[in-house]
Scaffold this motif. Structure first.
Motif, PDB file in Angstrom:
ATOM      1  N   GLY A  50       4.720 -38.665  55.837  1.00 32.49           N
ATOM      2  CA  GLY A  50       3.517 -39.164  56.491  1.00 32.49           C
ATOM      3  C   GLY A  50       2.757 -38.124  57.282  1.00 32.49           C
ATOM      4  N   SER A  51       3.302 -36.908  57.404  1.00 27.63           N
ATOM      5  CA  SER A  51       2.612 -35.857  58.152  1.00 27.63           C
ATOM      6  C   SER A  51       1.387 -35.402  57.385  1.00 27.63           C
ATOM      7  CB  SER A  51       3.553 -34.670  58.384  1.00 27.63           C
ATOM      8  OG  SER A  51       2.839 -33.579  58.936  1.00 27.63           O
ATOM      9  N   ASN A  52       0.298 -35.154  58.090  1.00 25.28           N
ATOM     10  CA  ASN A  52      -0.913 -34.647  57.444  1.00 25.28           C
ATOM     11  C   ASN A  52      -1.023 -33.135  57.552  1.00 25.28           C
ATOM     12  OD1 ASN A  52      -1.457 -34.389  60.144  1.00 25.28           O
ATOM     13  ND2 ASN A  52      -3.363 -35.589  60.129  1.00 25.28           N
ATOM     14  N   ARG A  53       0.043 -32.493  57.953  1.00 23.21           N
ATOM     15  CA  ARG A  53       0.073 -31.033  58.050  1.00 23.21           C
ATOM     16  C   ARG A  53       0.594 -30.447  56.746  1.00 23.21           C
ATOM     17  NH1 ARG A  53      -2.397 -28.265  61.860  1.00 23.21           N
ATOM     18  NH2 ARG A  53      -0.711 -26.767  62.055  1.00 23.21           N
ATOM     19  N   SER A  54       0.068 -29.299  56.378  1.00 19.32           N
ATOM     20  CA  SER A  54       0.520 -28.632  55.153  1.00 19.32           C
ATOM     21  C   SER A  54       1.939 -28.103  55.331  1.00 19.32           C
ATOM     22  CB  SER A  54      -0.419 -27.468  54.813  1.00 19.32           C
ATOM     23  OG  SER A  54       0.092 -26.713  53.733  1.00 19.32           O
ATOM     24  N   ASP A  55       2.706 -28.157  54.238  1.00 17.37           N
ATOM     25  CA  ASP A  55       4.056 -27.574  54.283  1.00 17.37           C
ATOM     26  C   ASP A  55       4.051 -26.147  53.749  1.00 17.37           C
ATOM     27  OD1 ASP A  55       3.597 -28.070  51.651  1.00 17.37           O
ATOM     28  OD2 ASP A  55       5.464 -29.152  51.278  1.00 17.37           O
ATOM     29  N   ARG A  56       2.858 -25.549  53.699  1.00 15.05           N
ATOM     30  CA  ARG A  56       2.728 -24.137  53.338  1.00 15.05           C
ATOM     31  C   ARG A  56       2.175 -23.373  54.525  1.00 15.05           C
ATOM     32  NH1 ARG A  56      -0.200 -25.494  47.534  1.00 15.05           N
ATOM     33  NH2 ARG A  56       1.603 -26.623  46.680  1.00 15.05           N
ATOM     34  N   MET A  57       2.548 -22.108  54.605  1.00 12.66           N
ATOM     35  CA  MET A  57       2.029 -21.296  55.702  1.00 12.66           C
ATOM     36  C   MET A  57       1.471 -19.985  55.165  1.00 12.66           C
ATOM     37  SD  MET A  57       5.501 -20.087  57.641  1.00 12.66           S
ATOM     38  CE  MET A  57       6.677 -18.946  56.899  1.00 12.66           C
ATOM     39  N   ALA A  58       0.470 -19.488  55.841  1.00 11.28           N
ATOM     40  CA  ALA A  58      -0.185 -18.238  55.454  1.00 11.28           C
ATOM     41  C   ALA A  58       0.050 -17.193  56.539  1.00 11.28           C
ATOM     42  CB  ALA A  58      -1.674 -18.459  55.261  1.00 11.28           C
ATOM     43  N   LEU A  59       0.229 -15.964  56.109  1.00 10.97           N
ATOM     44  CA  LEU A  59       0.410 -14.864  57.050  1.00 10.97           C
ATOM     45  C   LEU A  59      -0.111 -13.585  56.415  1.00 10.97           C
ATOM     46  CD1 LEU A  59       4.031 -13.527  56.884  1.00 10.97           C
ATOM     47  CD2 LEU A  59       3.381 -15.533  55.584  1.00 10.97           C
ATOM     48  N   LEU A  60      -0.294 -12.586  57.238  1.00 12.89           N
ATOM     49  CA  LEU A  60      -0.694 -11.272  56.737  1.00 12.89           C
ATOM     50  C   LEU A  60       0.555 -10.418  56.575  1.00 12.89           C
ATOM     51  CD1 LEU A  60      -3.891 -10.503  58.849  1.00 12.89           C
ATOM     52  CD2 LEU A  60      -3.778 -11.153  56.431  1.00 12.89           C
ATOM     53  N   ALA A  61       0.631  -9.722  55.462  1.00 13.01           N
ATOM     54  CA  ALA A  61       1.774  -8.850  55.189  1.00 13.01           C
ATOM     55  C   ALA A  61       1.277  -7.506  54.684  1.00 13.01           C
ATOM     56  CB  ALA A  61       2.704  -9.484  54.149  1.00 13.01           C
ATOM     57  N   ARG A  62       2.036  -6.491  54.962  1.00 13.80           N
ATOM     58  CA  ARG A  62       1.726  -5.148  54.454  1.00 13.80           C
ATOM     59  C   ARG A  62       1.932  -5.140  52.946  1.00 13.80           C
ATOM     60  NH1 ARG A  62       5.146  -0.912  52.826  1.00 13.80           N
ATOM     61  NH2 ARG A  62       4.451   1.205  53.267  1.00 13.80           N
ATOM     62  N   TRP A  63       0.927  -4.648  52.211  1.00 14.55           N
ATOM     63  CA  TRP A  63       1.066  -4.555  50.755  1.00 14.55           C
ATOM     64  C   TRP A  63       1.916  -3.326  50.424  1.00 14.55           C
ATOM     65  CZ3 TRP A  63      -3.460  -3.899  46.734  1.00 14.55           C
ATOM     66  CH2 TRP A  63      -2.932  -4.044  45.437  1.00 14.55           C
ATOM     67  N   GLY A  64       3.137  -3.593  50.059  1.00 14.43           N
ATOM     68  CA  GLY A  64       4.134  -2.569  49.794  1.00 14.43           C
ATOM     69  C   GLY A  64       5.454  -3.060  50.361  1.00 14.43           C
ATOM     70  N   LEU A  65       6.260  -3.682  49.495  1.00 11.79           N
ATOM     71  CA  LEU A  65       7.476  -4.354  49.958  1.00 11.79           C
ATOM     72  C   LEU A  65       8.523  -3.352  50.441  1.00 11.79           C
ATOM     73  CD1 LEU A  65       9.062  -7.473  48.459  1.00 11.79           C
ATOM     74  CD2 LEU A  65      10.541  -5.494  48.801  1.00 11.79           C
ATOM     75  N   ILE A  66       9.123  -3.656  51.573  1.00  9.01           N
ATOM     76  CA  ILE A  66      10.237  -2.864  52.106  1.00  9.01           C
ATOM     77  C   ILE A  66      11.473  -3.767  52.107  1.00  9.01           C
ATOM     78  CG2 ILE A  66      11.120  -1.503  54.033  1.00  9.01           C
ATOM     79  CD1 ILE A  66       8.249  -1.137  54.992  1.00  9.01           C
TER      80      ILE A  66
END
Length: 258
Positions: A50-66
């Motif tokens: 019943g929550s109207n909040r998204s279950d996904r989250m967005a963030l900024l990440a450095r392009w280049g996986l460590i």
């Protein structure tokens, strides 16, 4: 391969496309390069019914996986791409492939076609229907010795579709909207369960626009870098033959040794 991307959609359009809560305002970015921050979407905490909040989250990440186990990033190559065919087997990617799959929204990407004579023709590849696409990504959080954390990401690639093969033999994996939930679900969907999603886009999905070499410089960040140009000729330019120096005739009035 995928070495440059662009994100031109508004925050509202990006939120609607990815099923996110409202994003903070951000400007269009025409020439995003490795090591720069990119928007990454992951599965968030499960919401109560019943929550109207998204279950996904967005963030900024450095392009280049460590990878998390890295002691010194300077000793690692810049991991901007991961081959989808082998990601689950590679030490650098297998943990993220199992636990931290992500979506990376873009308006398109750039690729360079190698030509004879050590030349390269840049192309801007965007969805033929316009709008955003979601690239398959992997995310990893690396902890510095001092304790601070850095979110990092890589883009998964696959073999190029038949229409793009003439430019490059690899392309980023595109995840279709109907598969977003499945791709992000690392709780119940193991890598083998999402393997079929890591395939080339349908032929003609991307429009291929030849652009100028302005895109080669990271400092060029305006819309002019996406202007269509006449592509460089496929054949290498002929080099003009150097004229042979004429033999000097000795002066009649000058004595010669021979």
């Amino acid at each position: 391969m995928c070495g440059r991307i662009a994100v031109l959609a508004s925050p509202d359009a990006t939120s609607a496309f990815l099923g996110l809560d409202d994003l903070e305002s951000f400007p269009p970015r025409y020439n995003v390069a490795p090591t720069q921050p990119i928007l990454v979407v992951t599965a968030g905490p499960q919401r109560p019914p019943g929550s109207n909040r998204s279950d996904r989250m967005a963030l900024l990440a450095r392009w280049g996986l460590i990878p998390a186990w890295t002691k010194n990033p300077a000793d690692m190559p810049l991991l901007i791409n991961a081959r989808s065919e082998t990601a689950i087997e590679k030490a650098s990617f297998k943990t993220a492939m199992r636990h931290r799959r992500a979506l990376i929204p873009v308006s398109g990407f750039y690729e360079w076609k190698k030509l004879p004579g050590n030349r390269r023709q840049p192309y801007w590849l965007r969805p033929r229907k316009g709008g955003l696409v979601a690239l398959a990504g992997l995310m990893e959080t690396w902890s510095e010795p001092g304790g601070s954390e850095i979110d990092t990401a890589a883009i998964l690639t696959t073999g190029a579709s038949a229409d793009i093969m003439h430019i490059h033999d690899r392309m980023p994996v595109v995840i279709q909207p109907e598969d977003f939930a499945r791709w992000l679900d690392c709780r119940t969907q193991e890598p083998r369960d999402v393997a079929r999603l890591m395939r080339p886009a349908q032929p003609d999905f991307f429009e291929q626009i030849p652009v100028s070499e302005l895109v080669n410089k990271v400092a060029n960040t305006g819309p002019e870098i996406q202007a269509r140009v006449e592509p460089l000729p496929e054949a290498a330019p002929e080099r003009a033959a150097k004229p042979k120096p004429e033999k000097q005739k000795p002066d009649d009035d000058q004595m010669t040794l021979f």
